[in-house]
Design a protein around this motif. Structure first.
Motif, PDB file in Angstrom:
ATOM      1  N   HIS A   1      34.297  52.279  38.950  1.00 25.67           N
ATOM      2  CA  HIS A   1      35.407  52.677  39.739  1.00 25.67           C
ATOM      3  C   HIS A   1      36.654  52.339  39.270  1.00 25.67           C
ATOM      4  O   HIS A   1      37.398  51.849  40.023  1.00 25.67           O
ATOM      5  CB  HIS A   1      35.125  52.087  41.189  1.00 25.67           C
ATOM      6  CG  HIS A   1      34.003  52.666  41.943  1.00 25.67           C
ATOM      7  ND1 HIS A   1      32.524  52.546  41.667  1.00 25.67           N
ATOM      8  CD2 HIS A   1      34.012  53.388  43.047  1.00 25.67           C
ATOM      9  CE1 HIS A   1      31.842  53.264  42.537  1.00 25.67           C
ATOM     10  NE2 HIS A   1      32.568  53.904  43.277  1.00 25.67           N
ATOM     11  N   LYS A   2      36.986  52.942  38.134  1.00 26.05           N
ATOM     12  CA  LYS A   2      38.477  52.867  37.697  1.00 26.05           C
ATOM     13  C   LYS A   2      39.317  53.775  38.414  1.00 26.05           C
ATOM     14  O   LYS A   2      38.956  54.625  39.242  1.00 26.05           O
ATOM     15  CB  LYS A   2      38.433  53.077  36.246  1.00 26.05           C
ATOM     16  CG  LYS A   2      38.077  54.718  36.142  1.00 26.05           C
ATOM     17  CD  LYS A   2      38.120  54.915  34.473  1.00 26.05           C
ATOM     18  CE  LYS A   2      37.907  56.412  34.136  1.00 26.05           C
ATOM     19  NZ  LYS A   2      37.876  56.690  32.728  1.00 26.05           N
TER      20      LYS A   2
ATOM     21  N   GLY B   1      43.106  52.045  43.820  1.00 20.87           N
ATOM     22  CA  GLY B   1      42.679  50.681  43.621  1.00 20.87           C
ATOM     23  C   GLY B   1      44.034  50.059  42.802  1.00 20.87           C
ATOM     24  O   GLY B   1      45.212  50.569  42.760  1.00 20.87           O
ATOM     25  N   THR B   2      43.911  48.782  42.618  1.00 14.64           N
ATOM     26  CA  THR B   2      44.996  47.995  42.089  1.00 14.64           C
ATOM     27  C   THR B   2      44.438  47.374  40.679  1.00 14.64           C
ATOM     28  O   THR B   2      43.054  47.192  40.550  1.00 14.64           O
ATOM     29  CB  THR B   2      45.317  47.062  42.921  1.00 14.64           C
ATOM     30  OG1 THR B   2      44.264  46.201  43.265  1.00 14.64           O
ATOM     31  CG2 THR B   2      46.241  47.611  44.228  1.00 14.64           C
ATOM     32  N   PRO B   3      45.027  46.882  39.721  1.00 15.41           N
ATOM     33  CA  PRO B   3      44.664  46.291  38.546  1.00 15.41           C
ATOM     34  C   PRO B   3      43.974  44.820  39.008  1.00 15.41           C
ATOM     35  O   PRO B   3      44.149  44.221  39.976  1.00 15.41           O
ATOM     36  CB  PRO B   3      45.902  45.587  37.848  1.00 15.41           C
ATOM     37  CG  PRO B   3      46.919  46.909  38.173  1.00 15.41           C
ATOM     38  CD  PRO B   3      46.803  47.031  39.628  1.00 15.41           C
ATOM     39  N   VAL B   4      42.749  44.630  38.162  1.00 17.27           N
ATOM     40  CA  VAL B   4      41.815  43.534  38.524  1.00 17.27           C
ATOM     41  C   VAL B   4      41.968  42.661  37.241  1.00 17.27           C
ATOM     42  O   VAL B   4      41.434  43.237  36.150  1.00 17.27           O
ATOM     43  CB  VAL B   4      40.433  43.989  38.730  1.00 17.27           C
ATOM     44  CG1 VAL B   4      39.602  42.901  39.087  1.00 17.27           C
ATOM     45  CG2 VAL B   4      40.555  44.900  40.110  1.00 17.27           C
TER      46      VAL B   4
ATOM     47  N   GLN C   1      39.279  37.240  35.697  1.00 11.20           N
ATOM     48  CA  GLN C   1      38.662  36.312  36.226  1.00 11.20           C
ATOM     49  C   GLN C   1      37.970  36.759  37.553  1.00 11.20           C
ATOM     50  O   GLN C   1      36.861  36.516  37.862  1.00 11.20           O
ATOM     51  CB  GLN C   1      39.571  35.234  36.691  1.00 11.20           C
ATOM     52  CG  GLN C   1      39.004  33.825  37.243  1.00 11.20           C
ATOM     53  CD  GLN C   1      37.986  33.325  36.566  1.00 11.20           C
ATOM     54  OE1 GLN C   1      38.238  33.186  35.171  1.00 11.20           O
ATOM     55  NE2 GLN C   1      36.731  32.940  36.924  1.00 11.20           N
ATOM     56  N   ASN C   2      38.791  37.652  38.212  1.00 14.59           N
ATOM     57  CA  ASN C   2      38.345  38.206  39.553  1.00 14.59           C
ATOM     58  C   ASN C   2      37.179  39.282  39.148  1.00 14.59           C
ATOM     59  O   ASN C   2      36.128  39.282  39.848  1.00 14.59           O
ATOM     60  CB  ASN C   2      39.576  39.090  40.132  1.00 14.59           C
ATOM     61  CG  ASN C   2      40.307  38.094  40.946  1.00 14.59           C
ATOM     62  OD1 ASN C   2      39.649  37.013  41.369  1.00 14.59           O
ATOM     63  ND2 ASN C   2      41.646  38.441  41.077  1.00 14.59           N
ATOM     64  N   LEU C   3      37.428  40.079  37.986  1.00 12.80           N
ATOM     65  CA  LEU C   3      36.251  40.739  37.620  1.00 12.80           C
ATOM     66  C   LEU C   3      34.948  40.203  37.308  1.00 12.80           C
ATOM     67  O   LEU C   3      33.660  40.636  37.527  1.00 12.80           O
ATOM     68  CB  LEU C   3      36.737  41.728  36.357  1.00 12.80           C
ATOM     69  CG  LEU C   3      35.919  42.875  36.115  1.00 12.80           C
ATOM     70  CD1 LEU C   3      35.826  44.089  37.214  1.00 12.80           C
ATOM     71  CD2 LEU C   3      36.416  43.739  34.857  1.00 12.80           C
TER      72      LEU C   3
ATOM     73  N   GLY D   1      41.951  45.993  34.071  1.00 11.36           N
ATOM     74  CA  GLY D   1      43.228  45.068  33.795  1.00 11.36           C
ATOM     75  C   GLY D   1      44.339  45.807  33.838  1.00 11.36           C
ATOM     76  O   GLY D   1      45.410  45.117  34.463  1.00 11.36           O
ATOM     77  N   THR D   2      44.511  46.853  33.171  1.00  9.18           N
ATOM     78  CA  THR D   2      45.686  47.613  33.157  1.00  9.18           C
ATOM     79  C   THR D   2      45.796  49.079  34.025  1.00  9.18           C
ATOM     80  O   THR D   2      46.679  49.123  34.905  1.00  9.18           O
ATOM     81  CB  THR D   2      45.600  48.100  31.692  1.00  9.18           C
ATOM     82  OG1 THR D   2      44.566  49.035  31.405  1.00  9.18           O
ATOM     83  CG2 THR D   2      45.682  47.085  30.657  1.00  9.18           C
TER      84      THR D   2
END
Length: 209
Positions: free
Chosen positions: A103-104, A133-136, A139-141, A161-162
């Protein structure tokens, strides 16, 4: 002469194999036309049931003047009901999960009923959503990965992340294509309580030949 004939034969075989390889990797492209501009994307061959169903509905005109009825900024935009008000065609599509497709931002995925009434996670026959969505961060991933059991590749970690996305949906909803351009403006429209656009936002979808 025999050597020349052999070389020509081998060249022809190589050329034919190259053409066949290109045909195998050919993807179905589509365009979603709205008053905010055109949204372009393509369907994954690795999710054939969702791909073929989407193509069928588009060719039948199911999505003509169909509304985007749910928009949540920094999350996703959703549509898929028929212009006459039917939520779906009355059937479901078996899930086609793949660790390759996630889910990018820009992912095209199938909406569905909740697990309580749909334990097989079968997709709606027509409802779809496009991920914003927003950058993840990593650590959260890892937290999402721990709950879902999904092991992300370095490339997927970098993309989340990007580019951003919604990893908490991975492994639960079928991702069957992706958007290449054109939906950011729609994702930012004003909405009413219930996440419905303040102004009707209709679409028409066309398969590109």
């Amino acid at each position: 002469m025999k050597k020349i004939a052999l070389i020509l034969t081998l060249t022809l075989i190589v050329s034919m194999n190259s053409i066949l390889a290109q045909e195998k990797t050919k993807v179905t492209r589509f365009i979603i036309k709205t008053e905010y501009g055109n949204i372009k994307g393509f369907l994954y061959n690795e999710t054939p049931r969702h791909r073929d169903n989407f193509i069928k509905l588009v060719n039948e005109g199911w999505y003509n003047n169909s509304p985007f009825h749910r928009i949540i900024r920094n999350f996703m935009i959703q549509g898929g009901q028929n212009a006459d008000g039917r939520q779906d065609p009355g059937y479901k599509i078996p899930a086609e999960f793949s660790p390759v497709f996630f889910h990018k931002k820009g992912a095209l995925a199938a909406a569905r009923m909740p697990d309580q009434v749909n334990p097989k996670k079968e997709s709606s026959g027509s409802q779809f959503y496009i991920v914003q969505g927003t950058p993840v961060d990593e650590q959260n991933l890892k937290s999402f990965s721990g709950r879902s059991g999904i092991n992300y590749t370095p490339e997927q970690i970098k993309t989340y992340g990007t580019l951003g996305g919604t990893p908490h949906l991975d492994g639960a909803y079928t991702v069957f294509g992706e958007i290449t351009e054109g939906f950011d403006e729609i994702a930012a429209v004003k909405t009413l309580p219930g996440d419905r656009p303040e102004k009707d936002l209709k679409m028409t979808i066309q398969i590109l030949k």
